[in-house]
Motif scaffolding. Structure first.
Motif, PDB file in Angstrom:
ATOM      1  N   ARG A  16      25.943 -29.483  39.957  1.00 12.29           N
ATOM      2  CA  ARG A  16      27.116 -29.522  40.839  1.00 12.29           C
ATOM      3  C   ARG A  16      28.157 -30.488  40.294  1.00 12.29           C
ATOM      4  O   ARG A  16      29.353 -30.195  40.292  1.00 12.29           O
ATOM      5  CB  ARG A  16      26.704 -29.925  42.250  1.00 12.29           C
ATOM      6  N   ALA A  17      27.719 -31.633  39.808  1.00 11.22           N
ATOM      7  CA  ALA A  17      28.651 -32.603  39.231  1.00 11.22           C
ATOM      8  C   ALA A  17      29.295 -32.037  37.965  1.00 11.22           C
ATOM      9  O   ALA A  17      30.504 -32.207  37.735  1.00 11.22           O
ATOM     10  CB  ALA A  17      27.922 -33.904  38.918  1.00 11.22           C
ATOM     11  N   ALA A  18      28.503 -31.349  37.152  1.00  8.33           N
ATOM     12  CA  ALA A  18      29.045 -30.757  35.927  1.00  8.33           C
ATOM     13  C   ALA A  18      30.058 -29.663  36.251  1.00  8.33           C
ATOM     14  O   ALA A  18      31.108 -29.559  35.605  1.00  8.33           O
ATOM     15  CB  ALA A  18      27.909 -30.204  35.069  1.00  8.33           C
ATOM     16  N   LEU A  19      29.759 -28.837  37.254  1.00 10.53           N
ATOM     17  CA  LEU A  19      30.696 -27.787  37.659  1.00 10.53           C
ATOM     18  C   LEU A  19      31.986 -28.389  38.212  1.00 10.53           C
ATOM     19  O   LEU A  19      33.094 -27.908  37.928  1.00 10.53           O
ATOM     20  CB  LEU A  19      30.052 -26.866  38.693  1.00 10.53           C
ATOM     21  N   ARG A  20      31.847 -29.439  39.007  1.00 13.49           N
ATOM     22  CA  ARG A  20      33.024 -30.120  39.553  1.00 13.49           C
ATOM     23  C   ARG A  20      33.874 -30.704  38.420  1.00 13.49           C
ATOM     24  O   ARG A  20      35.102 -30.541  38.401  1.00 13.49           O
ATOM     25  CB  ARG A  20      32.568 -31.235  40.506  1.00 13.49           C
ATOM     26  N   PHE A  21      33.204 -31.352  37.478  1.00 10.94           N
ATOM     27  CA  PHE A  21      33.908 -31.937  36.336  1.00 10.94           C
ATOM     28  C   PHE A  21      34.591 -30.834  35.514  1.00 10.94           C
ATOM     29  O   PHE A  21      35.742 -30.979  35.088  1.00 10.94           O
ATOM     30  CB  PHE A  21      32.929 -32.728  35.459  1.00 10.94           C
ATOM     31  N   GLY A  22      33.889 -29.729  35.305  1.00 15.40           N
ATOM     32  CA  GLY A  22      34.464 -28.609  34.555  1.00 15.40           C
ATOM     33  C   GLY A  22      35.686 -28.029  35.244  1.00 15.40           C
ATOM     34  O   GLY A  22      36.681 -27.681  34.597  1.00 15.40           O
ATOM     35  N   ALA A  23      35.629 -27.921  36.574  1.00 21.02           N
ATOM     36  CA  ALA A  23      36.770 -27.405  37.325  1.00 21.02           C
ATOM     37  C   ALA A  23      37.969 -28.338  37.217  1.00 21.02           C
ATOM     38  O   ALA A  23      39.110 -27.891  37.063  1.00 21.02           O
ATOM     39  CB  ALA A  23      36.378 -27.196  38.780  1.00 21.02           C
ATOM     40  N   ILE A  24      37.711 -29.630  37.271  1.00 23.60           N
ATOM     41  CA  ILE A  24      38.804 -30.606  37.147  1.00 23.60           C
ATOM     42  C   ILE A  24      39.418 -30.533  35.756  1.00 23.60           C
ATOM     43  O   ILE A  24      40.652 -30.529  35.600  1.00 23.60           O
ATOM     44  CB  ILE A  24      38.291 -32.026  37.467  1.00 23.60           C
ATOM     45  N   VAL A  25      38.584 -30.459  34.726  1.00 27.71           N
ATOM     46  CA  VAL A  25      39.089 -30.370  33.350  1.00 27.71           C
ATOM     47  C   VAL A  25      39.916 -29.106  33.171  1.00 27.71           C
ATOM     48  O   VAL A  25      40.997 -29.124  32.568  1.00 27.71           O
ATOM     49  CB  VAL A  25      37.919 -30.431  32.334  1.00 27.71           C
ATOM     50  N   LEU A  26      39.445 -27.985  33.713  1.00 21.94           N
ATOM     51  CA  LEU A  26      40.181 -26.722  33.610  1.00 21.94           C
ATOM     52  C   LEU A  26      41.527 -26.822  34.320  1.00 21.94           C
ATOM     53  O   LEU A  26      42.546 -26.356  33.794  1.00 21.94           O
ATOM     54  CB  LEU A  26      39.345 -25.582  34.200  1.00 21.94           C
ATOM     55  N   ALA A  27      41.555 -27.435  35.498  1.00 25.28           N
ATOM     56  CA  ALA A  27      42.803 -27.579  36.245  1.00 25.28           C
ATOM     57  C   ALA A  27      43.805 -28.437  35.465  1.00 25.28           C
ATOM     58  O   ALA A  27      44.991 -28.103  35.385  1.00 25.28           O
ATOM     59  CB  ALA A  27      42.536 -28.191  37.612  1.00 25.28           C
ATOM     60  N   VAL A  28      43.332 -29.536  34.886  1.00 27.73           N
ATOM     61  CA  VAL A  28      44.216 -30.414  34.104  1.00 27.73           C
ATOM     62  C   VAL A  28      44.744 -29.680  32.867  1.00 27.73           C
ATOM     63  O   VAL A  28      45.923 -29.761  32.522  1.00 27.73           O
ATOM     64  CB  VAL A  28      43.493 -31.725  33.720  1.00 27.73           C
ATOM     65  N   LEU A  29      43.877 -28.923  32.200  1.00 30.21           N
ATOM     66  CA  LEU A  29      44.281 -28.168  31.023  1.00 30.21           C
ATOM     67  C   LEU A  29      45.345 -27.130  31.372  1.00 30.21           C
ATOM     68  O   LEU A  29      46.363 -27.006  30.677  1.00 30.21           O
ATOM     69  CB  LEU A  29      43.058 -27.494  30.400  1.00 30.21           C
ATOM     70  N   LEU A  30      45.135 -26.406  32.460  1.00 31.15           N
ATOM     71  CA  LEU A  30      46.134 -25.416  32.887  1.00 31.15           C
ATOM     72  C   LEU A  30      47.453 -26.080  33.261  1.00 31.15           C
ATOM     73  O   LEU A  30      48.533 -25.567  32.959  1.00 31.15           O
ATOM     74  CB  LEU A  30      45.594 -24.589  34.052  1.00 31.15           C
ATOM     75  N   PHE A  31      47.376 -27.251  33.899  1.00 26.43           N
ATOM     76  CA  PHE A  31      48.593 -27.980  34.248  1.00 26.43           C
ATOM     77  C   PHE A  31      49.352 -28.395  32.995  1.00 26.43           C
ATOM     78  O   PHE A  31      50.578 -28.257  32.924  1.00 26.43           O
ATOM     79  CB  PHE A  31      48.239 -29.213  35.090  1.00 26.43           C
TER      80      PHE A  31
END
Length: 85
Positions: A16-31
């Motif tokens: 769950r922590a890895a998925l959360r971290f991955g989602a945050i990284v993806l959001a920052v990358l898209l931004f």
């Protein structure tokens, strides 16, 4: 089969922590990608504005020169005699 695998992944605290971290990284990358695209677009618009301003300046100079030109042959001859041309 897949449902149980996803259920196990979702229940694991590390996953769950890895998925959360991955989602945050993806959001920052898209931004950042969107920000880059916006900067490129702004640069193109600034370049187009500069080109338009140069063209308008040249046209204004041509109109001013046309306004100062001699009206007919007599005025041209008079300017040439006086040395004002």
């Amino acid at each position: 089969m897949i449902g149980t695998l996803l259920g196990r992944i979702a229940t694991s605290p590390w996953m769950r922590a890895a998925l959360r971290f991955g989602a945050i990284v993806l959001a920052v990358l898209l931004f950042l990608l969107a920000l880059r695209r916006t900067g490129e677009r702004a640069g193109r618009l600034a370049e187009r504005l500069k080109t338009t301003e140069k063209a308008n300046d040249v046209q204004r100079q041509m109109l001013e020169a046309a306004a100062r030109r001699p009206r007919d042959r007599d005025e041209l001859a008079e300017r040439l005699r006086d040395g004002r041309f």
